[in-house]
Design a protein around this motif. Structure first.
Motif, short mmCIF file in Angstrom:
data_model
loop_
_atom_site.label_atom_id
_atom_site.label_comp_id
_atom_site.label_asym_id
_atom_site.label_seq_id
_atom_site.Cartn_x
_atom_site.Cartn_y
_atom_site.Cartn_z
N ASP A 34 0.82 -1.21 0.00
CA ASP A 34 0.00 0.00 0.00
C ASP A 34 0.85 1.26 0.00
O ASP A 34 1.86 1.35 0.71
CB ASP A 34 -0.92 0.03 1.23
N GLN A 35 0.41 2.22 -0.80
CA GLN A 35 1.03 3.54 -0.82
C GLN A 35 -0.09 4.58 -0.91
O GLN A 35 -0.80 4.62 -1.91
CB GLN A 35 1.96 3.71 -2.01
N PHE A 36 -0.25 5.36 0.13
CA PHE A 36 -1.27 6.40 0.11
C PHE A 36 -0.95 7.46 1.16
O PHE A 36 -0.15 7.24 2.05
CB PHE A 36 -2.68 5.83 0.33
N LYS A 37 -1.58 8.63 0.98
CA LYS A 37 -1.44 9.74 1.92
C LYS A 37 -2.84 10.15 2.36
O LYS A 37 -3.75 10.20 1.54
CB LYS A 37 -0.75 10.93 1.28
N ILE A 38 -2.97 10.46 3.63
CA ILE A 38 -4.25 10.91 4.18
C ILE A 38 -4.01 12.22 4.93
O ILE A 38 -3.11 12.31 5.76
CB ILE A 38 -4.85 9.87 5.13
N LEU A 39 -4.82 13.21 4.62
CA LEU A 39 -4.75 14.50 5.30
C LEU A 39 -5.71 14.48 6.48
O LEU A 39 -6.90 14.22 6.32
CB LEU A 39 -5.12 15.63 4.35
N LEU A 40 -5.20 14.74 7.67
CA LEU A 40 -6.02 14.89 8.87
C LEU A 40 -5.98 16.36 9.25
O LEU A 40 -4.96 16.86 9.71
CB LEU A 40 -5.46 14.02 10.01
N ASN A 41 -7.09 17.03 9.01
CA ASN A 41 -7.11 18.48 9.12
C ASN A 41 -8.06 18.94 10.24
O ASN A 41 -9.27 18.95 10.06
CB ASN A 41 -7.55 19.08 7.79
N VAL A 53 1.62 6.37 4.23
CA VAL A 53 1.85 4.93 4.31
C VAL A 53 2.57 4.53 3.03
O VAL A 53 2.10 4.81 1.93
CB VAL A 53 0.53 4.14 4.46
N ASP A 54 3.73 3.89 3.20
CA ASP A 54 4.55 3.54 2.05
C ASP A 54 5.14 2.15 2.23
O ASP A 54 6.13 1.97 2.94
CB ASP A 54 5.66 4.58 1.88
N ASN A 55 4.51 1.17 1.60
CA ASN A 55 5.00 -0.21 1.59
C ASN A 55 5.34 -0.75 2.97
O ASN A 55 6.45 -1.20 3.24
CB ASN A 55 6.22 -0.33 0.67
N GLY A 56 4.39 -0.71 3.87
CA GLY A 56 4.57 -1.31 5.19
C GLY A 56 5.22 -0.41 6.22
O GLY A 56 5.58 -0.87 7.29
N SER A 57 5.38 0.86 5.92
CA SER A 57 5.89 1.80 6.93
C SER A 57 4.96 3.01 6.96
O SER A 57 4.29 3.32 5.98
CB SER A 57 7.32 2.24 6.61
N TRP A 78 -2.94 13.64 -1.78
CA TRP A 78 -3.46 12.72 -0.78
C TRP A 78 -4.68 12.03 -1.35
O TRP A 78 -5.40 12.57 -2.18
CB TRP A 78 -3.76 13.40 0.55
N LYS A 79 -4.90 10.82 -0.88
CA LYS A 79 -6.00 10.02 -1.39
C LYS A 79 -7.14 9.93 -0.40
O LYS A 79 -8.13 9.29 -0.67
CB LYS A 79 -5.50 8.63 -1.75
N GLY A 80 -6.99 10.56 0.74
CA GLY A 80 -8.04 10.59 1.73
C GLY A 80 -7.93 11.85 2.57
O GLY A 80 -6.83 12.38 2.75
N LYS A 81 -9.07 12.32 3.04
CA LYS A 81 -9.07 13.54 3.85
C LYS A 81 -10.12 13.41 4.93
O LYS A 81 -11.25 12.99 4.66
CB LYS A 81 -9.37 14.74 2.96
N LEU A 82 -9.74 13.74 6.14
CA LEU A 82 -10.65 13.75 7.28
C LEU A 82 -10.52 15.11 7.93
O LEU A 82 -9.43 15.50 8.36
CB LEU A 82 -10.29 12.63 8.26
N ASN A 118 -9.51 4.75 1.79
CA ASN A 118 -8.25 4.96 2.50
C ASN A 118 -8.47 5.34 3.96
O ASN A 118 -7.66 5.02 4.82
CB ASN A 118 -7.40 6.01 1.78
N LEU A 119 -9.57 6.01 4.25
CA LEU A 119 -9.88 6.32 5.64
C LEU A 119 -10.22 5.05 6.42
O LEU A 119 -9.91 4.94 7.61
CB LEU A 119 -11.01 7.34 5.72
N LEU A 120 -10.84 4.07 5.75
CA LEU A 120 -11.09 2.79 6.40
C LEU A 120 -9.77 2.08 6.69
O LEU A 120 -9.63 1.40 7.71
CB LEU A 120 -11.99 1.91 5.52
N LYS A 121 -8.79 2.25 5.82
CA LYS A 121 -7.46 1.70 6.08
C LYS A 121 -6.84 2.37 7.30
O LYS A 121 -6.16 1.71 8.10
CB LYS A 121 -6.55 1.88 4.87
#
Length: 137
Positions: A34-41, A53-57, A78-82, A118-121
């Motif tokens: 998995d590779q994704f970015k989530i913005l928590l604002n 999240v980048d390949n297990g880290s 980013w692929k998700g935003k909360l 992505n937020l579920l992830k």
């Protein structure tokens, strides 16, 4: 040697909570591809957190939240935003708000979401931290 940027405020709290995942074998196995970015604002805070999240880290970066147009202009792929208030973020992170409660807050427009998959992830990541091994997505 390059000096690391010190993460402070709300992003620092998020980083402190998610950092143990980097040494969790279950997390590394589940998120190895998995590779994704989530913005928590937090709309009442000065800093927003970007969970990477980048390949297990997992890593957390921060971005200034003022002026609000700053974040809209800097859309960092980013692929998700909360987006919600800081106390609501803490309730979600501590598990005080159920998934049904989160849905209710979304309907009441107290929480704004983008990229629900992505937020579920991200919720899965918090479940791994709390010791719940499986969460159905």
């Amino acid at each position: 040697t390059q000096k690391k940027k010190r993460i402070r405020g709300f992003p620092g709290v998020v980083k402190g909570q998610l950092e143990p995942l980097n040494s969790n074998d279950y997390f590394k196995k589940k998120f190895k591809n998995d590779q994704f970015k989530i913005l928590l604002n937090p709309n009442d805070g000065k800093l927003a957190a970007i969970v990477i999240v980048d390949n297990g880290s997992v890593d957390v970066d921060m971005i200034k939240n003022e002026p609000r147009e700053n974040i809209k202009k800097k859309k960092l792929s980013w692929k998700g935003k909360l987006e919600t208030s800081t106390p609501m973020f803490l309730n979600i992170a501590m598990g005080k708000l159920s998934k049904g409660g989160i849905i209710k807050m979304v309907l009441l427009r107290k929480i704004k979401l983008r990229g629900i998959r992505n937020l579920l992830k991200l919720l899965k990541m918090f479940d791994i931290l709390s010791g719940i091994p499986e969460f159905i997505i």
